[in-house]
Design an enzyme around this catalytic site. Sequence first.
Site, PDB file in Angstrom:
ATOM      1  N   ASN A 192       0.981  -1.030  -0.003  1.00  0.00           N
ATOM      2  CA  ASN A 192       0.093  -0.088  -0.089  1.00  0.00           C
ATOM      3  C   ASN A 192       0.798   1.202   0.033  1.00  0.00           C
ATOM      4  O   ASN A 192       2.122   1.262  -0.081  1.00  0.00           O
ATOM      5  CB  ASN A 192      -1.142  -0.081   1.088  1.00  0.00           C
ATOM      6  CG  ASN A 192      -0.297   0.094   2.626  1.00  0.00           C
ATOM      7  OD1 ASN A 192       0.689   0.648   2.682  1.00  0.00           O
ATOM      8  ND2 ASN A 192      -0.837  -0.633   3.346  1.00  0.00           N
ATOM      9  N   GLU A 195       3.317   1.796   3.223  1.00  0.00           N
ATOM     10  CA  GLU A 195       4.279   0.787   3.150  1.00  0.00           C
ATOM     11  C   GLU A 195       5.424   1.174   2.057  1.00  0.00           C
ATOM     12  O   GLU A 195       6.750   1.096   2.322  1.00  0.00           O
ATOM     13  CB  GLU A 195       3.865  -0.661   2.902  1.00  0.00           C
ATOM     14  CG  GLU A 195       2.806  -0.982   3.931  1.00  0.00           C
ATOM     15  CD  GLU A 195       2.239  -2.397   3.571  1.00  0.00           C
ATOM     16  OE1 GLU A 195       1.563  -3.140   4.461  1.00  0.00           O
ATOM     17  OE2 GLU A 195       2.185  -2.581   2.366  1.00  0.00           O
ATOM     18  N   ASP A 258      -5.273  -8.604  -0.031  1.00  0.00           N
ATOM     19  CA  ASP A 258      -5.202  -9.996  -0.258  1.00  0.00           C
ATOM     20  C   ASP A 258      -5.696 -10.329  -1.724  1.00  0.00           C
ATOM     21  O   ASP A 258      -5.247 -11.012  -2.249  1.00  0.00           O
ATOM     22  CB  ASP A 258      -5.905 -10.771   0.921  1.00  0.00           C
ATOM     23  CG  ASP A 258      -5.243 -10.551   2.125  1.00  0.00           C
ATOM     24  OD1 ASP A 258      -4.076 -10.304   2.180  1.00  0.00           O
ATOM     25  OD2 ASP A 258      -5.865 -10.992   3.188  1.00  0.00           O
TER      26      ASP A 258
END
Length: 318
Positions: A192, A195, A258
């Site tokens: 993301n 991060e 995910d």
Amino acid sequence: MSDGNRRPHITVVGDLILDRYLIGDATKLNPEMPGVVIRVEKEDDRLGGAAAVAMIAAGFGAKVTLAGVVGDDEPGHRLRRLLDAHSIESHLWIDGRPTTWKQRIVARGQLRPDRCDRETTTPVGQDAETFLAAVPLGDLLLISDYGKGVCTHLLLKELVSRANAIGKPVLVDPARARAWSDYGPVTLIKANLAEAADELNAEQVAPIALATALSKKHRCQVVVTLGEHGLVCAELDQEPSHISAIPVDARDVCGAGDTVFAALGLRLAHQHTLTQACQFATAAAGDQVATIGITIPFGKLPISENPSLMLPSRRSVA
């Protein structure tokens, strides 16, 4: 990679999580402190973490082998039953450490803000590392690192070396605050925006410039997810792209990352371009966040062999 005449075989390795939901109604004010009393009407368990990635990939039609660690406890038994129910081939190390679980509350159809976690994050032992490193490798390897202790340096080195030696792509969803160099020479890293910014130690950098810089730094494809703004992707010697998200009324953002990760793996296994894979992944993530709890986007959608896959039509979901 899949030859187009069979379903791909995806190997997923990482931290397994059991997502637990208490579902009920807010019946009255709590007399003990500010808040409400939730009358629980039912409980629902879902696969989370690397297990969710495996479930989503299997739901799209792939053969999936999943490697991870569970405890010899009730949540671990429940997680294993769910894996069997989704026809996921399990390569599990049964450990004395407790199975990681996260518990959420849903009242009147709305997800409450508080969450209860039970987890152990110490690295797994050498016996577990050796066992997990021997997992059968499929057409490509997905490493889903939630920082719970499964993805040790030794395990990552062994797995990535095995995959590289036989020409299998390696995709990584990195743990927060972990250096991306820990994963070694991989094919793709998906993260993301926060991060990605932390990895480059950069603030207020445009997402496309951020993804491009990270791709050059780590010599791999990079996908940076932007929530409701879609995602950006970059690869060496190619122009970066921004893929817009399809507008939906998000009810639960759990599982969006995910879903993107699993969808990328599926499309790349069928030798689609990174841009095509990202388009499919963005649509799948939009479908995911429109429901509470991680499920299979689009129901059970078979994998199309046609790179110009027509995605289901979409409208806002209340």
